[in-house]
Design an enzyme around this catalytic site. Structure first.
Site, short mmCIF file in Angstrom:
data_model
loop_
_atom_site.label_atom_id
_atom_site.label_comp_id
_atom_site.label_asym_id
_atom_site.label_seq_id
_atom_site.Cartn_x
_atom_site.Cartn_y
_atom_site.Cartn_z
CB THR A 538 -10.20 68.78 39.16
OG1 THR A 538 -10.26 68.66 37.73
CG2 THR A 538 -10.88 70.08 39.57
CD GLU A 589 6.27 73.37 30.77
OE1 GLU A 589 6.56 72.17 30.63
OE2 GLU A 589 6.44 74.22 29.89
CB ALA A 594 6.17 68.70 38.53
CG LEU A 596 11.28 69.65 35.85
CD1 LEU A 596 11.75 68.25 35.50
CD2 LEU A 596 12.45 70.47 36.41
CE LYS A 666 3.15 62.88 35.01
NZ LYS A 666 4.14 62.78 36.10
#
Length: 804
Positions: A538, A589, A594, A596, A666
């Site tokens: 979600t 991760e 994404a 990587l 991020k």
């Protein structure tokens, strides 16, 4: 001669009793010389015991007794059971009047089940023309005077058996009552529950039988009870020693004393299925089988007694006093071990004897209570014992760690002197899960991983399809069975304990139910699901509120949702503390790169002591596409943005990308991976949306995209030659301090640089370290897309399954 023994389920009405008669008849026609030993039919012994309890309480037992008689007669009205029924009538009437019964009376009651069984089979065989002879084992097996669990007197019993079989030999099939015997006073005794196996074993010994064939309702002995462990596998061969261990530690097919008479004469024992003629069963001989773990056995009707006190540690003679006191009361101890407390001793006894055992020990250690050497003697009733037959302590950490990961904490464990068998005491309500966890860990059978997936949009739905498509191949290569037992959205959940199918979307729509998170936890608990993983696909802040609850109830976490890692630092620490306390893991991760391997790389560098000095890069695949394209093509900014929207690279409202908050989250996640305590408010974000376009709904903004063109045309024109625009996150400053400098900004970089060479929607991350100097570790690749992100989540799942 072969001795054939048939259990209660084999002799049940219908297919059972007829199949038994068929087997005997066929063997006789083949010229085989056989003797047959029978248990009571169906659940007769349990029924008689229940009626006895009703009678002793002066309850109305007649209805249950009439039902028992009706079952025994069934379609066999021409068989005379009048004598047995009259005995039962008199015994129950006497018990009801007295309000009490002795073990002697109980043996007389229970013996009628075997007598009725043998009489019926003898009659049916005679109808087939078989020369069958009803043989009452009370005339053969002579025991001591211990009712309920009598010990045979071998010399006398053997003489009786040999004489009987000399008289009834040749073509005669002796149909012998199992379980029952008599003492020197000619009183009925019994050999203990499952004692029919013991009767058959004794006869095989006395008669020097070629083989003992034990017919049951299963195909042999399994690596665990198939009723509790669906993945249990049949064992082809066992040695007598291994079988004896299995019997002692609760394998319900064998009696603990069955093996000894067979070992003495080296008589093979074969466990066969009455209802499967083509199966060769399990063969038990004196020959050693291959080394390794053989099976899991269970003792259920037990209690754990704990003695605790400061004076027990290192005190000489405590164990001897325990055994002596309990032996005086005829109480057997199956396991004794250092308890969970270093000042404690734990021992396992029959549940029926626990109360008496506690009273006996309290009396024995009365003076120790006064001295405060003993502080308490307690009984834990709802426990079970799991014994791993063939387990070497050198590899015991594997099943033990698997139990801990699944929040099953053994109350006590010990190993035999040989070090080849380990027994664990667990709570009874955890038995089913514990067996499946251990079984999946120690045998070369697929480890079952049960997955609950929350969110089935682009990423979640793609992930489910990826798992379903790859599951068989993963199980084949990795011995890991991925089982999606729950698929949920914000409204309802689809629950299927054996896993959702490819039609899960329709099934969720049709069979999904409204739920609370606690109901999914309860579902997993009720169905004893092990190796639990919750997947958060979600973007919900509300769902992250459940993370700690899920962890406390045994779930590992995998998330593509960035929210949890960017909430307050206090929540961040609390979640990790909870994970550590419950020995669970949280993998995410995909939160930054994404698919990587970015977070793993940073964790590895950081944990190894590498001093990371800076991290910068293009964090957003959406904005990467936007500026990569705009920088090199002679097109308006609004046109390129509209193209990105049309291709699904951005959110439906592209301002969610353009505002920079996603990149900021991020960047904060990476900062916290370096143990920095930054909050989201610390991130300096260059919002790409002009102030006059930040308010209003998405439709209004989409209608005004052209207003962005002059802003970005000027930014583009102001660049140096051979430079391109990139929207980056940059973590810098002294990263050995409490906080770092976090910036999200639009920059112009040389097109020949690593950042400048990024194409399409790729992401790129430069990790600068003290050791590498000016040459960063560069990680580059696809930074957006449902398939890529789902594959990254899938990778985290597989990473979890291989832990421990």
């Amino acid at each position: 001669m072969k001795v054939l023994k048939f259990g209660g389920k084999s002799l049940a009405n219908g297919q059972g009793i007829q199949t038994v008669v068929d087997i005997i008849d066929q063997k006789v026609k083949k010229g085989e010389h056989i003797t047959v030993v029978l248990s009571a039919r169906g659940t007769s012994t349990d029924e008689l015991e229940a009626i006895l309890e009703q009678a002793v309480k002066n309850e109305n037992y007649q209805e249950a007794l009439d039902a028992f008689k009706k079952y025994q007669i069934a379609d066999f009205g021409n068989v005379n059971f009048l004598e047995e029924f009259e005995i039962l009538d008199k015994l129950f009437e006497g018990v009801s009047l007295l309000g009490d019964y002795s073990k002697r009376i109980k043996d007389q009651v229970l013996s009628q089940g075997e007598v009725i069984s043998a009489k019926l089979v003898t009659h049916l065989l005679k109808e087939r023309g078989v020369n069958a002879h009803f043989t009452d084992s009370r005339e053969l097996i002579i025991t001591d005077g211990q009712f309920g669990d009598a010990q045979p007197l071998d010399t006398l019993s053997k003489e009786n058996v040999v004489k009987h079989f000399e008289k009834y030999n040749g073509t005669t099939v002796n149909v012998v009552t199992g379980f029952i015997a008599s003492n020197a006073k000619n009183e009925t005794t019994t050999l203990g529950r499952n004692g029919s196996n013991y009767t058959a074993s004794l006869l095989a010994n006395y008669l020097n039988a070629e083989e003992l064939q034990n017919f049951t309702h299963v195909n042999g002995i399994y690596t665990a009870n198939p009723d509790l462990v669906p993945d249990a596998k049949k064992i082809e061969r066992l040695s007598f020693t291994e079988a004896n261990e299995l019997a002692y530690f609760g394998a319900n097919i064998l009696h603990a004393k069955t093996i000894i008479p067979l070992i003495e004469k080296n008589i093979p024992l074969r466990i066969l299925n009455t209802f499967d003629h083509n199966n060769e069963g399990t063969l038990i001989t004196s020959e050693a089988s291959e080394k390794g773990i053989k099976s899991l056995s269970v003792l259920e009707n037990v209690s754990l007694i704990n003695l605790e006190g400061r004076g027990l540690l290192g005190k000489v003679g405590v164990d001897a006093r325990i055994f002596k006191a309990l032996a005086y009361k005829n109480i057997s101890v199956s396991i004794i071990s250092q308890g969970s407390s270093e000042r404690g001793i734990g021992l396992v006894v029959s549940a029926d004897e626990a109360k008496q055992a506690k009273a006996t020990l309290e009396q024995e250690f009365e003076s120790d209570f006064y001295k405060r050497d003993v502080s308490s003697i307690t009984v834990e009733k709802d426990v079970s014992v799991i014994s791993i037959i063939g387990q070497d302590l050198s590899t015991f950490h594997k099943p033990y760690n698997a139990l801990i990961r699944n929040q099953v904490v053994p109350l006590l464990f010990n190993n035999t002197v040989t070090g080849k068998n380990v027994s664990l005491v667990v709570k009874k309500n955890q038995l089913h899960k514990a067996l499946n966890v251990i079984h999946g860990e120690i045998f070369e059978i697929s480890k079952k991983v049960n997955i609950a997936i929350f969110g089935h949009g682009l990423v979640g739905g793609t992930l489910i399809d990826q798992i379903l498509t790859s599951a068989k191949e993963i199980e084949k290569r990795k011995k890991i069975h991925l089982n999606i037992f729950a698929v949920a959205n914000s409204r309802k959940v689809l629950l299927q304990k054996n896993g959702v199918k490819k039609e899960w979307r329709g099934d969720l729509e049709e069979h999904g139910v409204v739920y609370e998170i606690e109901e999914i936890i309860k579902y997993a608990d009720v169905h004893h699901l092990e190796n639990l993983i919750a997947i958060d696909n979600t973007a919900s802040k509300e769902f992250t509120d459940h993370y700690i609850t899920l962890v406390k109830h045994g779930f590992d976490l995998v998330s593509s949702n960035k929210v949890a890692n960017t909430l307050s630092f206090d929540f961040y620490k609390e979640l990790r503390k909870t994970l550590e306390e419950n020995q669970k893991q949280y993998l995410y991760e995909t939160n930054v790169g994404a698919g990587l391997p970015l977070i793993d790389t940073i964790k590895l560098l950081h944990l190894s002591g590498e001093n990371i000095t800076r991290i910068k890069g293009v964090f957003s695949g959406s904005l990467s596409y936007l500026f990569n394209t705009y920088s090199v093509e002679n097109r308006k900014f609004s046109e390129v943005l509209q193209e990105a929207i049309d291709k699904g690279f951005t959110e439906p409202d592209p301002r969610e990308d353009l505002c920079g908050n996603d990149v900021g989250r991020k960047l904060l996640i990476l900062a916290r991976e370096l143990d920095l305590s930054n909050e989201f408010e610390d991130v300096q974000i260059d919002n790409l949306i002009p102030e006059n376009l930040r308010d209003g709904d998405a439709a209004s903004f989409l209608g005004r995209l052209q207003e962005l063109d002059p802003v970005y045309e000027k930014i583009k024109e102001d660049q140096k030659e051979k430079h391109v625009l990139r929207y980056i996150g940059d973590l810098s400053g002294d990263l050995s301090q409490e906080k770092g400098v976090l910036e999200v900004k639009l920059v112009s970089v040389p097109e020949s640089s690593a950042l400048g060479q990024v194409k399409g929607s790729d992401s790129i991350f430069e990790i600068y370290t003290e050791s590498y100097g000016d040459q960063p570790v560069v990680i580059q690749g696809a930074g957006a897309g449902a398939a890529v992100t789902a594959r990254g989540v899938f990778g985290d799942i597989l990473r979890l399954t291989e832990k421990g």
